[in-house]
Design a protein around this motif. Structure first.
Motif, mmCIF file in Angstrom:
data_model
loop_
_atom_site.group_PDB
_atom_site.id
_atom_site.type_symbol
_atom_site.label_atom_id
_atom_site.label_comp_id
_atom_site.label_asym_id
_atom_site.label_seq_id
_atom_site.Cartn_x
_atom_site.Cartn_y
_atom_site.Cartn_z
ATOM 1 N N PRO A 1 -17.696 10.231 -11.610
ATOM 2 C CA PRO A 1 -17.127 11.140 -10.610
ATOM 3 C C PRO A 1 -16.616 10.419 -9.367
ATOM 4 O O PRO A 1 -15.627 10.852 -8.760
ATOM 5 C CB PRO A 1 -18.288 12.084 -10.274
ATOM 6 C CG PRO A 1 -19.516 11.434 -10.769
ATOM 7 C CD PRO A 1 -19.110 10.549 -11.905
ATOM 8 N N ILE A 2 -17.265 9.298 -9.012
ATOM 9 C CA ILE A 2 -16.796 8.538 -7.846
ATOM 10 C C ILE A 2 -15.402 7.966 -8.127
ATOM 11 O O ILE A 2 -14.485 8.078 -7.300
ATOM 12 C CB ILE A 2 -17.782 7.411 -7.482
ATOM 13 C CG1 ILE A 2 -19.093 8.002 -6.927
ATOM 14 C CG2 ILE A 2 -17.164 6.450 -6.468
ATOM 15 C CD1 ILE A 2 -20.183 6.967 -6.739
ATOM 16 N N SER A 3 -15.247 7.341 -9.306
ATOM 17 C CA SER A 3 -13.949 6.763 -9.674
ATOM 18 C C SER A 3 -12.875 7.847 -9.740
ATOM 19 O O SER A 3 -11.745 7.655 -9.277
ATOM 20 C CB SER A 3 -14.053 6.043 -11.022
ATOM 21 O OG SER A 3 -14.921 4.937 -10.939
ATOM 22 N N ALA A 4 -13.239 8.996 -10.326
ATOM 23 C CA ALA A 4 -12.277 10.104 -10.422
ATOM 24 C C ALA A 4 -11.870 10.597 -9.044
ATOM 25 O O ALA A 4 -10.698 10.903 -8.791
ATOM 26 C CB ALA A 4 -12.887 11.246 -11.237
ATOM 27 N N ALA A 5 -12.853 10.648 -8.118
ATOM 28 C CA ALA A 5 -12.550 11.100 -6.757
ATOM 29 C C ALA A 5 -11.639 10.111 -6.037
ATOM 30 O O ALA A 5 -10.720 10.511 -5.301
ATOM 31 C CB ALA A 5 -13.844 11.286 -5.972
ATOM 32 N N LEU A 6 -11.856 8.808 -6.256
ATOM 33 C CA LEU A 6 -11.014 7.799 -5.606
ATOM 34 C C LEU A 6 -9.575 7.854 -6.112
ATOM 35 O O LEU A 6 -8.639 7.513 -5.383
ATOM 36 C CB LEU A 6 -11.602 6.395 -5.821
ATOM 37 C CG LEU A 6 -12.935 6.123 -5.108
ATOM 38 C CD1 LEU A 6 -13.473 4.747 -5.480
ATOM 39 C CD2 LEU A 6 -12.774 6.230 -3.591
ATOM 40 N N LEU A 7 -9.402 8.270 -7.359
ATOM 41 C CA LEU A 7 -8.035 8.441 -7.876
ATOM 42 C C LEU A 7 -7.258 9.502 -7.098
ATOM 43 O O LEU A 7 -6.022 9.477 -7.057
ATOM 44 C CB LEU A 7 -8.075 8.827 -9.366
ATOM 45 C CG LEU A 7 -8.555 7.765 -10.354
ATOM 46 C CD1 LEU A 7 -8.529 8.327 -11.780
ATOM 47 C CD2 LEU A 7 -7.697 6.500 -10.278
ATOM 48 N N GLU A 8 -7.997 10.428 -6.471
ATOM 49 C CA GLU A 8 -7.362 11.489 -5.682
ATOM 50 C C GLU A 8 -6.784 10.965 -4.363
ATOM 51 O O GLU A 8 -6.105 11.689 -3.643
ATOM 52 C CB GLU A 8 -8.376 12.607 -5.387
ATOM 53 C CG GLU A 8 -8.951 13.268 -6.640
ATOM 54 C CD GLU A 8 -7.895 13.937 -7.484
ATOM 55 O OE1 GLU A 8 -7.015 14.612 -6.907
ATOM 56 O OE2 GLU A 8 -7.930 13.786 -8.729
ATOM 57 N N MET A 9 -7.086 9.704 -4.007
ATOM 58 C CA MET A 9 -6.535 9.102 -2.790
ATOM 59 C C MET A 9 -5.091 8.641 -2.997
ATOM 60 O O MET A 9 -4.535 7.929 -2.161
ATOM 61 C CB MET A 9 -7.411 7.916 -2.357
ATOM 62 C CG MET A 9 -8.827 8.307 -1.967
ATOM 63 S SD MET A 9 -9.881 6.879 -1.574
ATOM 64 C CE MET A 9 -9.079 6.247 -0.095
ATOM 65 N N ASN A 10 -4.505 9.031 -4.106
ATOM 66 C CA ASN A 10 -3.149 8.609 -4.458
ATOM 67 C C ASN A 10 -2.154 8.903 -3.337
ATOM 68 O O ASN A 10 -2.069 10.031 -2.842
ATOM 69 C CB ASN A 10 -2.710 9.334 -5.741
ATOM 70 C CG ASN A 10 -1.493 8.685 -6.366
ATOM 71 O OD1 ASN A 10 -1.465 7.479 -6.551
ATOM 72 N ND2 ASN A 10 -0.496 9.483 -6.682
ATOM 73 N N GLY A 11 -1.430 7.858 -2.893
ATOM 74 C CA GLY A 11 -0.418 8.016 -1.860
ATOM 75 C C GLY A 11 -0.902 7.685 -0.469
ATOM 76 O O GLY A 11 -0.090 7.503 0.450
ATOM 77 N N LEU A 12 -2.226 7.585 -0.260
ATOM 78 C CA LEU A 12 -2.761 7.256 1.060
ATOM 79 C C LEU A 12 -2.321 5.851 1.473
ATOM 80 O O LEU A 12 -2.543 4.881 0.744
ATOM 81 C CB LEU A 12 -4.287 7.359 1.049
ATOM 82 C CG LEU A 12 -5.003 7.077 2.379
ATOM 83 C CD1 LEU A 12 -4.610 8.114 3.437
ATOM 84 C CD2 LEU A 12 -6.520 7.072 2.186
ATOM 85 N N MET A 13 -1.660 5.761 2.629
ATOM 86 C CA MET A 13 -1.159 4.497 3.173
ATOM 87 C C MET A 13 -0.227 3.783 2.183
ATOM 88 O O MET A 13 -0.102 2.556 2.190
ATOM 89 C CB MET A 13 -2.324 3.580 3.573
ATOM 90 C CG MET A 13 -3.206 4.162 4.686
ATOM 91 S SD MET A 13 -4.653 3.145 5.068
ATOM 92 C CE MET A 13 -3.864 1.637 5.668
ATOM 93 N N GLY A 14 0.404 4.561 1.310
ATOM 94 C CA GLY A 14 1.373 3.998 0.383
ATOM 95 C C GLY A 14 0.791 3.367 -0.863
ATOM 96 O O GLY A 14 1.532 2.756 -1.650
ATOM 97 N N PHE A 15 -0.521 3.498 -1.069
ATOM 98 C CA PHE A 15 -1.149 2.911 -2.248
ATOM 99 C C PHE A 15 -1.485 3.984 -3.269
ATOM 100 O O PHE A 15 -1.747 5.129 -2.929
ATOM 101 C CB PHE A 15 -2.424 2.149 -1.853
ATOM 102 C CG PHE A 15 -2.176 0.901 -1.056
ATOM 103 C CD1 PHE A 15 -1.782 -0.271 -1.684
ATOM 104 C CD2 PHE A 15 -2.333 0.901 0.326
ATOM 105 C CE1 PHE A 15 -1.545 -1.419 -0.953
ATOM 106 C CE2 PHE A 15 -2.100 -0.242 1.065
ATOM 107 C CZ PHE A 15 -1.699 -1.410 0.424
ATOM 108 N N ARG A 16 -1.510 3.571 -4.540
ATOM 109 C CA ARG A 16 -1.894 4.457 -5.622
ATOM 110 C C ARG A 16 -3.411 4.681 -5.598
ATOM 111 O O ARG A 16 -4.166 3.849 -5.091
ATOM 112 C CB ARG A 16 -1.499 3.854 -6.974
ATOM 113 C CG ARG A 16 0.003 3.629 -7.136
ATOM 114 C CD ARG A 16 0.738 4.951 -7.299
ATOM 115 N NE ARG A 16 2.140 4.755 -7.680
ATOM 116 C CZ ARG A 16 2.977 5.726 -7.931
ATOM 117 N NH1 ARG A 16 2.562 6.978 -7.844
ATOM 118 N NH2 ARG A 16 4.226 5.477 -8.252
#
Length: 433
Positions: free
Chosen positions: A158-173
């Motif tokens: 769940p942690i890894s899945a949640a971090l994937l939701e940071m997509n686009g933050l500061m221009g990073f995937r």
């Protein structure tokens, strides 16, 4: 008095050592298999096919294989504290660099270097435990330590899945953020290792004189009893047929473990659910596997039996993979993955209690590293074959059944090894009579 002293010492060293090395293994396993969650979006971003991804995910174990034995021998010589700190810091830096993968070349290169950096960590910890715990307690302690792998999956999914939701933050995937943020603990705790781990019981200032003397005397007595039959030289540790047999056994269990760690998020994703739901569902089998591992190892210690505990667990995992190959609903897929997780996890502690029964000193360092390095090539073969078969057949079924076959081979190898050991023991007994 002696019984109370024994309980006090074992309790103290368990609380001092085991939770900390569990945390280290949690971080190691997370950095090793988080590529499975990165793939949910990274493969599309970078245009990776299943074969490319499977090869890149598995190539980690080629670097691991090449540098495993030298790394463990260095650990035995310079001490666990310095060497494990080095291992963790370098693997943290390489794992973080995965965020900057541009294509297949950088992907393959960094996965290979991650294997090189992490080589020696797991067998080093197994060897380290033999410095502190009597043989009769080793399977249970190993189980508690190795429970960090399924716990890492349970919490890390769940942690890894949640971090994937940071997509686009500061221009990073999102997958780039995941690699960087999950690599930081390896570097931080690599530094902490220098201040927390103690190389040998004789250096343990956190034990009083009576406790330290009892532990050293107990381990020395155990060592002397082993002198007549145990192998001690590095070469004998590398070439002992039992070491090579156990490496083959571990090959099958590693193929199963990393098939789960690397491909299960994508297998669950085919059911048409969100990445966050994948993370939550992927945690369920791992939670149950932790309990199965500890219970099975405790039973192995209580009965002082190893081979059939390995055989039974491997066959259970093989049945789970066969089931997973034909499962088509969320419930049946998760049930199948739970069976596989329980079998794979339960097989490990009794298996790792076997080599230190006939190896010691440098031979143990070389032998354990040999088992782990050759065996972990299953972590290359399993994920790679899943990718190749998936690309050509469009299904995970035959790949999962291929890995099931490797686990059946592991079971047969343990059965053969156990039979050979019994015949050798009987012959030795007859000679002494």
């Amino acid at each position: 008095m002696t019984c109370k002293l024994e309980q006090r010492v074992l309790r103290k060293i368990t609380w001092r050592i085991v939770p900390f090395i569990m945390l280290l293994y949690f971080i190691a396993f997370l950095d090793r298999v988080n590529i499975g969650f990165a793939a949910l979006t990274m493969n599309d971003d970078l245009g990776f096919s299943p074969t490319v991804f499977g090869l890149g995910a598995g190539i980690f174990f080629l670097g691991y294989f090449l540098f495993e034995v030298p790394s463990n021998l260095i650990l035995h010589k310079v001490g666990a504290r310095i060497w494990i700190a080095r291992v963790m810091i370098t693997w943290g830096l390489v794992s973080g660099a995965m965020a900057f993968v541009q294509g297949t070349t950088s992907f393959y290169t960094l996965r290979f270097l991650l294997g090189v950096a992490e080589a020696g960590f797991f067998p080093g910890i197994i060897l380290y435990l033999s410095y502190w715990f009597p043989a009769q307690r080793r399977a249970q302690v190993t189980a508690i330590f190795m429970a960090a792998a399924p716990i890492s999956t349970a919490l890390g999914s769940p942690i890894s899945a949640a971090l994937l939701e940071m997509n686009g933050l500061m221009g990073f995937r999102g997958w780039q953020w995941m690699f960087v943020l999950e690599a930081l603990p390896a570097v931080v705790f690599g530094v902490v290792v220098l201040f927390w781990l103690t190389d040998k019981p004789e250096k343990a200032k956190w034990l009083d004189d009576e406790e330290r003397n009892w532990l050293m005397a107990t381990l020395a007595a155990e060592q002397s009893r082993k002198q007549a039959t145990a192998q001690h030289s590095v070469l004998k540790g590398l070439l002992d047929p039992r070491v090579l047999a156990l490496a083959l056994v571990y090959f099958g269990t590693s193929a199963g473990l990393y098939t789960l760690g690397i491909w299960s998020p994508q297998i669950i994703k085919t059911l048409g659910i969100s990445s966050m739901t994948v993370g939550l569902l992927n945690a369920v089998p791992a939670v149950i596997a932790v309990m199965a591992m500890v219970v099975w190892a405790r039973h192995s210690d209580r009965t002082n039996e190893r081979p059939w505990h390995v055989i039974g667990a491997c066959l259970l995992a093989a049945c789970g993979l066969l089931f997973a190959g034909s499962a088509t609903t969320v419930v049946t897929v998760i049930l199948a993955l739970t069976i596989v997780n329980c079998g794979i996890s339960a097989s490990k502690p009794p298996l790792w209690s076997m080599p230190t029964l006939f190896l010691s000193g440098p031979a143990a360092a070389a032998g354990i590293a040999t088992i782990n390095s050759i065996g972990n090539l299953g972590g290359f073969v399993g994920p790679f074959m899943i990718g190749v078969i998936k690309e050509h057949s469009g299904s995970y079924t035959w790949g999962l059944w291929f890995v099931a076959g490797l686990l059946v081979l592991s079971s047969l190898t343990v059965l053969l090894l156990s039979s050979m050991n019994k015949k050798a023991a009987a012959a030795a007994s007859a000679t002494h009579v």
